[in-house]
Design a protein around this motif. Structure first.
Motif, PDB file in Angstrom:
ATOM      1  N   ASP A  37       0.822  -1.204   0.000  1.00  0.00           N
ATOM      2  CA  ASP A  37       0.000   0.000   0.000  1.00  0.00           C
ATOM      3  C   ASP A  37       0.858   1.258   0.000  1.00  0.00           C
ATOM      4  N   ALA A  38       1.960   1.252   0.777  1.00  0.00           N
ATOM      5  CA  ALA A  38       2.813   2.429   0.869  1.00  0.00           C
ATOM      6  C   ALA A  38       3.772   2.479  -0.312  1.00  0.00           C
ATOM      7  N   PRO A  39       3.875   3.632  -0.974  1.00  0.00           N
ATOM      8  CA  PRO A  39       4.804   3.735  -2.106  1.00  0.00           C
ATOM      9  C   PRO A  39       6.245   3.683  -1.623  1.00  0.00           C
ATOM     10  N   ASP A  40       7.109   3.065  -2.405  1.00  0.00           N
ATOM     11  CA  ASP A  40       8.527   3.076  -2.052  1.00  0.00           C
ATOM     12  C   ASP A  40       9.160   4.343  -2.619  1.00  0.00           C
ATOM     13  N   GLN A  41      10.468   4.500  -2.360  1.00  0.00           N
ATOM     14  CA  GLN A  41      11.134   5.748  -2.731  1.00  0.00           C
ATOM     15  C   GLN A  41      11.156   5.964  -4.243  1.00  0.00           C
ATOM     16  N   LEU A  42      11.366   4.914  -5.008  1.00  0.00           N
ATOM     17  CA  LEU A  42      11.376   5.063  -6.461  1.00  0.00           C
ATOM     18  C   LEU A  42      10.020   5.548  -6.960  1.00  0.00           C
ATOM     19  N   GLU A  43       8.961   4.983  -6.439  1.00  0.00           N
ATOM     20  CA  GLU A  43       7.619   5.404  -6.852  1.00  0.00           C
ATOM     21  C   GLU A  43       7.362   6.858  -6.468  1.00  0.00           C
ATOM     22  N   ARG A  44       7.802   7.251  -5.280  1.00  0.00           N
ATOM     23  CA  ARG A  44       7.609   8.642  -4.855  1.00  0.00           C
ATOM     24  C   ARG A  44       8.364   9.598  -5.757  1.00  0.00           C
ATOM     25  N   ILE A  45       9.567   9.219  -6.154  1.00  0.00           N
ATOM     26  CA  ILE A  45      10.358  10.073  -7.056  1.00  0.00           C
ATOM     27  C   ILE A  45       9.647  10.246  -8.387  1.00  0.00           C
ATOM     28  N   LEU A  46       9.189   9.143  -8.956  1.00  0.00           N
ATOM     29  CA  LEU A  46       8.551   9.198 -10.266  1.00  0.00           C
ATOM     30  C   LEU A  46       7.209   9.925 -10.224  1.00  0.00           C
ATOM     31  N   LYS A  47       6.482   9.779  -9.130  1.00  0.00           N
ATOM     32  CA  LYS A  47       5.195  10.471  -9.015  1.00  0.00           C
ATOM     33  C   LYS A  47       5.377  11.966  -8.785  1.00  0.00           C
ATOM     34  N   ARG A 121      29.530   2.490   7.454  1.00  0.00           N
ATOM     35  CA  ARG A 121      28.512   3.158   6.640  1.00  0.00           C
ATOM     36  C   ARG A 121      27.523   2.163   6.060  1.00  0.00           C
ATOM     37  N   GLU A 122      27.996   0.953   5.738  1.00  0.00           N
ATOM     38  CA  GLU A 122      27.094  -0.055   5.185  1.00  0.00           C
ATOM     39  C   GLU A 122      26.036  -0.504   6.186  1.00  0.00           C
ATOM     40  N   ARG A 123      26.292  -0.294   7.461  1.00  0.00           N
ATOM     41  CA  ARG A 123      25.276  -0.615   8.468  1.00  0.00           C
ATOM     42  C   ARG A 123      24.166   0.434   8.480  1.00  0.00           C
ATOM     43  N   GLU A 124      24.456   1.616   7.918  1.00  0.00           N
ATOM     44  CA  GLU A 124      23.495   2.715   7.938  1.00  0.00           C
ATOM     45  C   GLU A 124      22.744   2.888   6.625  1.00  0.00           C
ATOM     46  N   ILE A 125      23.437   2.707   5.500  1.00  0.00           N
ATOM     47  CA  ILE A 125      22.824   2.923   4.190  1.00  0.00           C
ATOM     48  C   ILE A 125      23.282   1.840   3.223  1.00  0.00           C
ATOM     49  N   ASP A 126      22.648   1.799   2.051  1.00  0.00           N
ATOM     50  CA  ASP A 126      23.078   0.901   0.984  1.00  0.00           C
ATOM     51  C   ASP A 126      23.877   1.676  -0.055  1.00  0.00           C
ATOM     52  N   ILE A 231      27.031   5.687  -5.054  1.00  0.00           N
ATOM     53  CA  ILE A 231      25.823   6.454  -4.780  1.00  0.00           C
ATOM     54  C   ILE A 231      25.158   5.849  -3.552  1.00  0.00           C
ATOM     55  N   GLY A 232      24.815   6.690  -2.583  1.00  0.00           N
ATOM     56  CA  GLY A 232      24.201   6.228  -1.351  1.00  0.00           C
ATOM     57  C   GLY A 232      22.688   6.184  -1.454  1.00  0.00           C
ATOM     58  N   VAL A 233      22.097   5.078  -0.979  1.00  0.00           N
ATOM     59  CA  VAL A 233      20.644   4.860  -1.010  1.00  0.00           C
ATOM     60  C   VAL A 233      20.195   4.451   0.394  1.00  0.00           C
ATOM     61  N   ARG A 234      19.029   4.922   0.824  1.00  0.00           N
ATOM     62  CA  ARG A 234      18.520   4.525   2.132  1.00  0.00           C
ATOM     63  C   ARG A 234      18.279   3.026   2.207  1.00  0.00           C
ATOM     64  N   LYS A 235      18.429   2.460   3.391  1.00  0.00           N
ATOM     65  CA  LYS A 235      18.116   1.058   3.610  1.00  0.00           C
ATOM     66  C   LYS A 235      16.635   0.801   3.308  1.00  0.00           C
ATOM     67  N   LEU A 240      14.819   1.132  -5.839  1.00  0.00           N
ATOM     68  CA  LEU A 240      15.575   2.337  -6.176  1.00  0.00           C
ATOM     69  C   LEU A 240      17.040   1.986  -6.371  1.00  0.00           C
ATOM     70  N   LEU A 241      17.589   1.157  -5.505  1.00  0.00           N
ATOM     71  CA  LEU A 241      18.989   0.740  -5.636  1.00  0.00           C
ATOM     72  C   LEU A 241      19.208   0.023  -6.966  1.00  0.00           C
ATOM     73  N   ALA A 242      18.304  -0.884  -7.326  1.00  0.00           N
ATOM     74  CA  ALA A 242      18.431  -1.613  -8.593  1.00  0.00           C
ATOM     75  C   ALA A 242      18.321  -0.657  -9.774  1.00  0.00           C
ATOM     76  N   ARG A 243      17.463   0.341  -9.638  1.00  0.00           N
ATOM     77  CA  ARG A 243      17.282   1.312 -10.732  1.00  0.00           C
ATOM     78  C   ARG A 243      18.526   2.151 -10.932  1.00  0.00           C
ATOM     79  N   VAL A 244      19.150   2.564  -9.821  1.00  0.00           N
ATOM     80  CA  VAL A 244      20.400   3.327  -9.884  1.00  0.00           C
ATOM     81  C   VAL A 244      21.501   2.484 -10.507  1.00  0.00           C
ATOM     82  N   ASP A 245      21.605   1.212 -10.101  1.00  0.00           N
ATOM     83  CA  ASP A 245      22.630   0.331 -10.666  1.00  0.00           C
ATOM     84  C   ASP A 245      22.415   0.110 -12.161  1.00  0.00           C
ATOM     85  N   ALA A 246      21.149   0.012 -12.584  1.00  0.00           N
ATOM     86  CA  ALA A 246      20.860  -0.156 -14.011  1.00  0.00           C
ATOM     87  C   ALA A 246      21.296   1.089 -14.795  1.00  0.00           C
ATOM     88  N   PHE A 247      21.042   2.258 -14.234  1.00  0.00           N
ATOM     89  CA  PHE A 247      21.495   3.509 -14.861  1.00  0.00           C
ATOM     90  C   PHE A 247      23.018   3.527 -14.987  1.00  0.00           C
TER      91      PHE A 247
END
Length: 279
Positions: A37-47, A121-126, A231-235, A240-247
């Motif tokens: 039900d809740a949009p993820d970060q990628l969806e929020r960016i695109l919307k 840092r990997e314990r805090e973000i991806d 590039i740092g991405v929230r946990k 979103l992480l996969a989308r950034v890696d594809a880019f």
């Protein structure tokens, strides 16, 4: 294949814009719908059609402001990613020590700010795959400065406050006197004025010193560690992480990253430098 050259393009901006066009994947909002039900970060960016990115505040050549305009290697990467997502870009210049906080506090969607990866840092973000394979080292004038880490004893070594260089210098050369600066610009200014004996920084910072005569005198004293940029991405944001890696994969294969680096790093780079992004 011949190495690309900026001189084959009419302008730097058209070169980067053209390269970004090559790596456009054309993912629409429909492809970004989450299953919950809740949009993820990628969806929020695109919307929202806005990508919020933390970028270097004053850390040339990665990011800096000149005549009121924000520019640099990382800013160009952020522009390419926003173009690839077909959204507008909103940048937040931050100091090194503020990068992770800006991401955790949801002030930005991503960090593109010469960010190195550590276990802490990997314990805090991806982290994405690497987009700029670099190393951090200690640099000084040839013939007049220290010759190795042992020779740093009692020497004043400039570092950017909150950076990995500061952490590594204190760990590997505790006998040196670390002098912290808020960004690389005052650090390099202090080095020019001889108020510090050496400085710890990423290799591209040392290789991009505007003063040509000084840049040619500066040599590497020691390598502190290999330090690719990510590039740092929230946990909890796997899409979103996969989308950034594809880019980034497309940006490497289209040589968009190479074109960008050729401009900002000022030096000849190996054609293999940006091939796989592993670090």
């Amino acid at each position: 294949m011949a190495q690309p050259s900026l001189y084959s393009h009419p302008t730097r901006r058209s070169a980067i814009a053209g390269a970004a066009g090559l790596c456009t994947l054309g993912w629409g909002i429909a492809a970004a719908q989450g299953k919950g039900d809740a949009p993820d970060q990628l969806e929020r960016i695109l919307k929202s059609r806005v990508l919020r990115v933390a970028v270097p505040q004053e850390f040339p050549p990665f990011g800096f402001t000149k005549n009121g305009v924000l520019d640099g290697f990382d800013i160009a990467v952020a522009r390419m990613l926003a173009g690839d997502l077909r959204v507008s870009l909103k940048t937040l210049p931050v100091a090194s020590g503020e990068r992770l906080a800006a991401l955790r506090e949801d002030r930005v969607d991503l960090v593109i700010a010469s960010l190195g990866k550590t276990a802490e840092r990997e314990r805090e973000i991806d982290f994405s795959t690497a987009y700029a394979p670099t190393y951090m080292g200690v640099f000084s004038d040839s013939g007049t400065g220290p010759t190795d880490l042992a020779a740093l004893k009692g020497r004043r070594v400039g570092v950017v406050r909150g950076s990995l260089e500061e952490t590594e210098l204190k760990a590997q050369a505790a006998h040196a006197t670390a002098v912290a600066f808020d960004s690389s610009a005052p650090l390099l200014d202090a080095y020019v004025r001889r108020t510090i004996d050496a400085f710890a920084a990423g290799n591209v910072v040392a290789e991009s010193i505007p003063d040509t005569a000084l840049r040619e005198r500066v040599r590497r004293v020691a390598v502190l560690r290999q330090s690719p940029c990510y590039i740092g991405v929230r946990k909890g944001e796997p899409r979103l992480l996969a989308r950034v890696d594809a880019f980034l994969a497309q940006a490497r294969s289209s040589q968009a990253l190479m074109v960008n680096a050729m401009h900002w790093f000022k030096h000849s780079l190996s054609p293999d430098m940006f091939k796989d992004g592993k670090g």
